[in-house]
Design an enzyme around this catalytic site. Sequence first.
Site, short mmCIF file in Angstrom:
data_model
loop_
_atom_site.label_atom_id
_atom_site.label_comp_id
_atom_site.label_asym_id
_atom_site.label_seq_id
_atom_site.Cartn_x
_atom_site.Cartn_y
_atom_site.Cartn_z
N GLU A 20 53.52 33.11 25.47
CA GLU A 20 54.08 32.46 26.67
C GLU A 20 55.50 32.02 26.39
O GLU A 20 56.03 32.19 25.29
CB GLU A 20 53.25 31.22 27.03
CG GLU A 20 52.49 31.32 28.35
CD GLU A 20 53.34 31.00 29.57
OE1 GLU A 20 54.58 31.10 29.48
OE2 GLU A 20 52.76 30.68 30.62
N ASN A 154 53.06 25.32 36.04
CA ASN A 154 53.54 26.44 35.25
C ASN A 154 54.93 26.87 35.68
O ASN A 154 55.37 26.62 36.81
CB ASN A 154 52.58 27.64 35.43
CG ASN A 154 52.13 28.22 34.11
OD1 ASN A 154 52.93 28.35 33.19
ND2 ASN A 154 50.87 28.56 34.02
N ASP A 205 52.33 32.61 37.26
CA ASP A 205 52.43 32.00 35.94
C ASP A 205 53.91 31.76 35.63
O ASP A 205 54.60 31.11 36.39
CB ASP A 205 51.74 32.90 34.92
CG ASP A 205 51.28 32.17 33.67
OD1 ASP A 205 51.99 31.26 33.21
OD2 ASP A 205 50.21 32.51 33.14
#
Length: 295
Positions: A20, A154, A205
């Site tokens: 991420e 997010n 996301d």
Amino acid sequence: MTSTAAPAALVVDGAYELAEGGRWVDGRYVYVDILSGRLFELRDDTGLAAPRQLAQLDVPLGAVAPVSDQPGVWIAAAGTGIALLTADSAPEWLDRPEDRTAAPSRMNDGVADPAGRFWAGSMAYDGTHGAGSLYRTDLDGTVVRVLDGLTIANGPAFTADGTTMYLADTAAGTILRCRVDPVSGDLSGGPETFAHLREGEGSPDGMTVDDEGGLWVALWGTGTIRRYHPDGRLLHTVTVPAPHPTSVCLHPSDNRLFVTTARHGVKSPTATSGAVLSVPVPVRGVAACSWRGRR
């Protein structure tokens, strides 16, 4: 709206559980593996040949931003709060606000804005509805809760002038747009819905804004990346060979989109899940902003 199955290149097959937070910082691509608490870099001057681990924590590491004028120092959304992080010392915690919440929670994605503040979201481990928050870390190190009632906060992403922030509530399938006072960091009015993803379209996301003001969004669950016009129109959809893309980052000097992906939740993962991919695109990005505190 156009749609392409781009020829994605496998940059790193790291078998990461939850890669991420990809950002472009000082000629290198940095990213995290959240659940293992690790921070990595890929250097552009080595042709992105191999990842180098920069730090490891014993708590989840959601995202980092560089600290201005302090090479090797990062501000991190980690564990239950915000910390200053270096390779060879224990984290210096600025605050741990998620220690004071009812549901066991952790920090998630985060980014610095053009004014030098650091913004990061949180989520409950069990996905409790409304348990997530958005925090702002000011230049004096104060951590302020800016929004609550989110579920999985997010992908904060800012426009170049710092007056607009995009924020995803992944579980709700919603991308919010917030007007930000660039001087104070306060939100001007409440968030408005910029886009809402219907069932089957994926969950928003990680996000980034390109050099033309377009918003790129990784869609967990569908193996797709979307680009939106600032007015909310869907401009382009890119398909990548992994079901769970988690973050997007545009190279600032050539036309490549870097995408992190997850193995988490994939029944039969291939080399492209838990990896870093790159995809050719027609636009570029900008380098990550720094947190300008603690001078």
